[in-house]
Scaffold this motif. Sequence first.
Motif, PDB file in Angstrom:
ATOM      1  N   LEU A 193      89.025 189.868 -66.193  1.00 21.74           N
ATOM      2  CA  LEU A 193      90.344 190.135 -65.611  1.00 21.74           C
ATOM      3  C   LEU A 193      90.310 191.479 -64.898  1.00 21.74           C
ATOM      4  CD1 LEU A 193      92.778 188.731 -68.303  1.00 21.74           C
ATOM      5  CD2 LEU A 193      92.301 187.811 -66.022  1.00 21.74           C
ATOM      6  N   VAL A 219      86.327 180.423 -66.681  1.00 25.15           N
ATOM      7  CA  VAL A 219      86.239 181.003 -68.019  1.00 25.15           C
ATOM      8  C   VAL A 219      86.448 182.506 -67.891  1.00 25.15           C
ATOM      9  CG1 VAL A 219      84.823 181.362 -70.065  1.00 25.15           C
ATOM     10  CG2 VAL A 219      84.632 179.209 -68.787  1.00 25.15           C
ATOM     11  N   VAL A 220      87.534 182.999 -68.460  1.00 20.18           N
ATOM     12  CA  VAL A 220      87.821 184.432 -68.442  1.00 20.18           C
ATOM     13  C   VAL A 220      87.186 185.038 -69.686  1.00 20.18           C
ATOM     14  CG1 VAL A 220      89.601 186.205 -68.348  1.00 20.18           C
ATOM     15  CG2 VAL A 220      89.982 183.999 -67.227  1.00 20.18           C
ATOM     16  N   ASN A 221      86.233 185.914 -69.475  1.00 20.16           N
ATOM     17  CA  ASN A 221      85.463 186.473 -70.578  1.00 20.16           C
ATOM     18  C   ASN A 221      85.966 187.871 -70.950  1.00 20.16           C
ATOM     19  OD1 ASN A 221      83.418 186.417 -72.496  1.00 20.16           O
ATOM     20  ND2 ASN A 221      81.846 187.179 -71.107  1.00 20.16           N
ATOM     21  N   VAL A 223      88.339 189.121 -72.927  1.00 21.09           N
ATOM     22  CA  VAL A 223      89.783 189.351 -72.779  1.00 21.09           C
ATOM     23  C   VAL A 223      90.260 190.350 -73.833  1.00 21.09           C
ATOM     24  CG1 VAL A 223      92.056 188.258 -72.896  1.00 21.09           C
ATOM     25  CG2 VAL A 223      90.141 187.060 -71.807  1.00 21.09           C
ATOM     26  N   GLU A 286      96.354 192.631 -65.599  1.00 22.12           N
ATOM     27  CA  GLU A 286      95.685 191.397 -66.015  1.00 22.12           C
ATOM     28  C   GLU A 286      96.631 190.203 -65.918  1.00 22.12           C
ATOM     29  OE1 GLU A 286      94.140 192.198 -69.877  1.00 22.12           O
ATOM     30  OE2 GLU A 286      92.460 193.411 -69.127  1.00 22.12           O
ATOM     31  N   ARG A 290      95.812 186.822 -63.947  1.00 27.92           N
ATOM     32  CA  ARG A 290      95.911 185.488 -64.556  1.00 27.92           C
ATOM     33  C   ARG A 290      96.708 184.553 -63.656  1.00 27.92           C
ATOM     34  NH1 ARG A 290      96.169 188.331 -69.614  1.00 27.92           N
ATOM     35  NH2 ARG A 290      94.655 187.497 -71.118  1.00 27.92           N
ATOM     36  N   VAL A 300      91.847 177.044 -67.065  1.00 23.57           N
ATOM     37  CA  VAL A 300      91.418 178.425 -67.319  1.00 23.57           C
ATOM     38  C   VAL A 300      91.297 178.598 -68.828  1.00 23.57           C
ATOM     39  CG1 VAL A 300      91.955 180.867 -67.073  1.00 23.57           C
ATOM     40  CG2 VAL A 300      92.552 179.276 -65.235  1.00 23.57           C
ATOM     41  N   ARG A 301      90.105 178.976 -69.262  1.00 28.00           N
ATOM     42  CA  ARG A 301      89.873 179.203 -70.686  1.00 28.00           C
ATOM     43  C   ARG A 301      89.510 180.665 -70.900  1.00 28.00           C
ATOM     44  NH1 ARG A 301      87.741 174.110 -69.175  1.00 28.00           N
ATOM     45  NH2 ARG A 301      88.821 172.418 -70.269  1.00 28.00           N
ATOM     46  N   GLU A 302      89.893 181.199 -72.053  1.00 30.35           N
ATOM     47  CA  GLU A 302      89.697 182.622 -72.295  1.00 30.35           C
ATOM     48  C   GLU A 302      88.858 182.853 -73.541  1.00 30.35           C
ATOM     49  OE1 GLU A 302      93.296 184.852 -72.295  1.00 30.35           O
ATOM     50  OE2 GLU A 302      93.823 184.306 -70.226  1.00 30.35           O
ATOM     51  N   GLN A 325      89.115 175.132 -77.281  1.00 30.19           N
ATOM     52  CA  GLN A 325      89.907 175.065 -76.052  1.00 30.19           C
ATOM     53  C   GLN A 325      89.585 173.805 -75.239  1.00 30.19           C
ATOM     54  OE1 GLN A 325      90.526 178.907 -73.881  1.00 30.19           O
ATOM     55  NE2 GLN A 325      89.261 179.764 -75.512  1.00 30.19           N
TER      56      GLN A 325
END
Length: 332
Positions: A193, A219-221, A223, A286, A290, A300-302, A325
């Motif tokens: 982000l 994939v948001v890594n 977070v 952030e 998003r 979108v997975r976090e 998820q």
Amino acid sequence: MGRLHVVTGKGGTGKTTVAAALALALARGGKRTLLVEVEGRQGIAQLFETAPLPYEERKIAVSHGDGEVHALAIDAERALLDYLQMFYKLGSAGRALKRLGAIDFATTIAPGLRDVLLTGKACEAVRRRDKRQRPVYDAVVMDAPPTGRITRFLGVNEEVAGLAKVGPVHNQAQAVMRVLKSPQTAVHLVTLLEEMPVQETVDGIAELRAAGLPAASVVVNMVRESLPGEEQLLAPHRHTDQLTGALALAFSHAGLGGARAGGRAERLVAPLLAQGREHAERVALERGLRTELGAQELPVRELGRLSEGVDLPGLYGLATELHDQWHPGEPA
């Protein structure tokens, strides 16, 4: 869900970690996955705390429910030897070419050829069947090149098929593109982000779609966790002043000193609030990023930040997060 999962992302976003976690997640429940590395960095071996990967498929981990993760570091020269044997039956002549340096020469002057060999080997693993004609692997996960060149990397076979109108090269390139442009393939883009990775992700999605390649998810890594009271920290200064006074009074009641002690509580509260406000502003940024990612109309997975760094227990924890998820409601 596809059978070839291509994981890409801007450098520093943790794409290799996400690829490894995804391979573990997809292997749950007794399945077999192959985790493929194409950049020669041996990042997979480091993550799984094992010896450098040879050019052969090797079991490196067991997932939840006795699933198996195998890994392969694809070497372009060895893949070319396989290719020459498969289509031209060169055998010892191919090995002689390697000794003469012809293979290294070919893959160096033609980087497109290198990409053809790398993608071709991964697609061969997807298509491979056992004696009962069942897939050898339930899923193949590729730790792919960065987002900035993923479309060219995956689309190079289409260029080769256009250049070579007939023959084994043409047929092989077409077979690879049939896999890459089919529902069997899913491209996952890893980001943080932060403004630059998010912008590169948005651009990458647009390029993949323009090329007819299957952008499947983001994939948001790493977070950050939100903190209680962030909205108050972002409030106008007059509210913050009230908060400062209230906290100073609370600190004073807790024995940390007040006006009688030279305002020690007030001096303690101010820098703490400044740090909190900086964190809250980061969270607000952030939130906007998003929204930008959500506008891409992809799942979108976090994944959370690992406080102890990436080790094997942390990797398995990320795999559980991804599984939950992807398959909400299933047993962990």
